[in-house]
Design a protein around this motif. Structure first.
Motif, PDB file in Angstrom:
ATOM      1  N   ASN A   1      47.700  31.826  47.732  1.00 49.87           N
ATOM      2  CA  ASN A   1      47.380  30.894  46.646  1.00 49.87           C
ATOM      3  C   ASN A   1      46.375  31.474  45.657  1.00 49.87           C
ATOM      4  O   ASN A   1      46.618  31.509  44.451  1.00 49.87           O
ATOM      5  N   LYS A   2      45.238  31.918  46.145  1.00 47.97           N
ATOM      6  CA  LYS A   2      44.195  32.425  45.253  1.00 47.97           C
ATOM      7  C   LYS A   2      44.673  33.645  44.479  1.00 47.97           C
ATOM      8  O   LYS A   2      44.379  33.795  43.285  1.00 47.97           O
ATOM      9  N   TRP A   3      45.419  34.520  45.151  1.00 48.27           N
ATOM     10  CA  TRP A   3      45.928  35.723  44.483  1.00 48.27           C
ATOM     11  C   TRP A   3      46.911  35.348  43.375  1.00 48.27           C
ATOM     12  O   TRP A   3      46.841  35.881  42.265  1.00 48.27           O
ATOM     13  N   LEU A   4      47.820  34.401  43.664  1.00 49.46           N
ATOM     14  CA  LEU A   4      48.796  33.970  42.670  1.00 49.46           C
ATOM     15  C   LEU A   4      48.118  33.292  41.490  1.00 49.46           C
ATOM     16  O   LEU A   4      48.486  33.519  40.333  1.00 49.46           O
ATOM     17  N   GLN A   5      47.123  32.450  41.775  1.00 52.39           N
ATOM     18  CA  GLN A   5      46.438  31.728  40.712  1.00 52.39           C
ATOM     19  C   GLN A   5      45.703  32.662  39.759  1.00 52.39           C
ATOM     20  O   GLN A   5      45.444  32.312  38.598  1.00 52.39           O
ATOM     21  N   SER A   6      45.400  33.866  40.220  1.00 53.96           N
ATOM     22  CA  SER A   6      44.681  34.838  39.386  1.00 53.96           C
ATOM     23  C   SER A   6      45.615  35.670  38.520  1.00 53.96           C
ATOM     24  O   SER A   6      45.150  36.440  37.676  1.00 53.96           O
ATOM     25  N   LYS A   7      46.927  35.509  38.709  1.00 53.59           N
ATOM     26  CA  LYS A   7      47.902  36.315  37.984  1.00 53.59           C
ATOM     27  C   LYS A   7      48.458  35.561  36.768  1.00 53.59           C
ATOM     28  O   LYS A   7      49.012  34.475  36.922  1.00 53.59           O
ATOM     29  N   PRO A   8      48.330  36.125  35.576  1.00 54.75           N
ATOM     30  CA  PRO A   8      48.844  35.451  34.370  1.00 54.75           C
ATOM     31  C   PRO A   8      50.341  35.166  34.441  1.00 54.75           C
ATOM     32  O   PRO A   8      50.802  34.135  33.950  1.00 54.75           O
ATOM     33  N   TRP A   9      51.111  36.076  35.052  1.00 51.79           N
ATOM     34  CA  TRP A   9      52.559  35.873  35.109  1.00 51.79           C
ATOM     35  C   TRP A   9      52.925  34.642  35.940  1.00 51.79           C
ATOM     36  O   TRP A   9      53.937  33.984  35.677  1.00 51.79           O
ATOM     37  N   PHE A  10      52.093  34.309  36.921  1.00 51.99           N
ATOM     38  CA  PHE A  10      52.371  33.143  37.753  1.00 51.99           C
ATOM     39  C   PHE A  10      52.338  31.862  36.924  1.00 51.99           C
ATOM     40  O   PHE A  10      53.170  30.969  37.091  1.00 51.99           O
ATOM     41  N   HIS A  11      51.392  31.791  36.008  1.00 48.81           N
ATOM     42  CA  HIS A  11      51.248  30.582  35.198  1.00 48.81           C
ATOM     43  C   HIS A  11      52.289  30.502  34.085  1.00 48.81           C
ATOM     44  O   HIS A  11      52.440  29.450  33.457  1.00 48.81           O
ATOM     45  N   LYS A  12      53.006  31.602  33.852  1.00 48.68           N
ATOM     46  CA  LYS A  12      54.127  31.539  32.922  1.00 48.68           C
ATOM     47  C   LYS A  12      55.315  30.825  33.568  1.00 48.68           C
ATOM     48  O   LYS A  12      56.105  30.191  32.879  1.00 48.68           O
TER      49      LYS A  12
END
Length: 212
Positions: free
Chosen positions: A93-104
């Motif tokens: 979760n924390k790793w994904l939340q830190s990735k800009p591509w995840f929020h795209k």
């Protein structure tokens, strides 16, 4: 556009899929349902409409699809997809939340909506969310972030997945080959999608009104 066409005309595309791939179609259908929730970032894949169309096709004696094989595969795919989503959130979760591509792929409002749904219903949100597109993808993600232990999660996951698969397949099997349904299948699919999205739309409008 191709995805929209597939969802709206899922009956026609499904028949082509079975004709072209035969028994391999089971694996493809399994993966679609699994990935819809299991991959987190693909909530727009067809769910309810695909199950309905698959059961309708299986009800045709000329079809290669078997109703009970579909039932088992879809049930395993639904349970496995939610569980995969849960563990992705738990460990990444924390790793994904830190990735800009995840929020795209995952809009913050989707996660917020799922969080509010979970806060309102608790563990039951896992079962209830199965019937709401988009929400069913992100509620397991919210639960996996620490809101729920896996034993409690799998309890609601099993209940929700079993009821969801049962209703969608039984309805498709009983009504999918009625002349009226066949002649207006695209409209029926749009109706299924609209009804599925209605609780999420109402919840969104209520949240917007409360925020004003």
């Amino acid at each position: 556009m191709q995805l929209i066409d597939f969802i709206i005309n899922v009956d026609r595309h499904l028949a082509e899929l079975v004709n072209n791939f035969g028994n391999w179609s089971y694996i493809i259908l399994f993966l679609i349902i699994f990935i819809e929730t299991g991959a987190v970032i693909l909530p727009f894949l067809p769910g309810d409409s695909l199950l309905f169309a698959a059961a309708a096709l299986a009800a045709n004696n000329a079809s290669q699809l078997n109703f009970w094989i579909l039932f088992i595969l879809f049930l395993v795919a639904a349970i496995g997809g939610d569980s995969s989503n849960f563990f992705i959130s738990k460990y990444l979760n924390k790793w994904l939340q830190s990735k800009p591509w995840f929020h795209k792929f995952v809009k913050p409002e989707y996660l917020q909506q799922a969080q509010e749904f979970f806060d309102k219903h608790g563990g039951k949100a896992i079962a209830l969310g199965r019937f709401i597109p988009i929400v069913r993808t992100f509620v397991p993600f919210v639960a996996g972030s620490g809101a729920l232990t896996y034993p409690k999660f799998i309890h609601y996951n099993l209940i929700g997945s079993f009821i969801w698969v049962s209703i969608c397949l039984v309805c498709g099997h009983l009504f999918g080959n009625l002349p009226f349904v066949q002649e207006h299948f695209s409209l029926i699919v749009l109706g299924i999608i609209f009804i599925s999205l209605l609780p999420a739309i109402i919840g969104f409008l209520k949240s917007k009104k409360a925020a004003q």
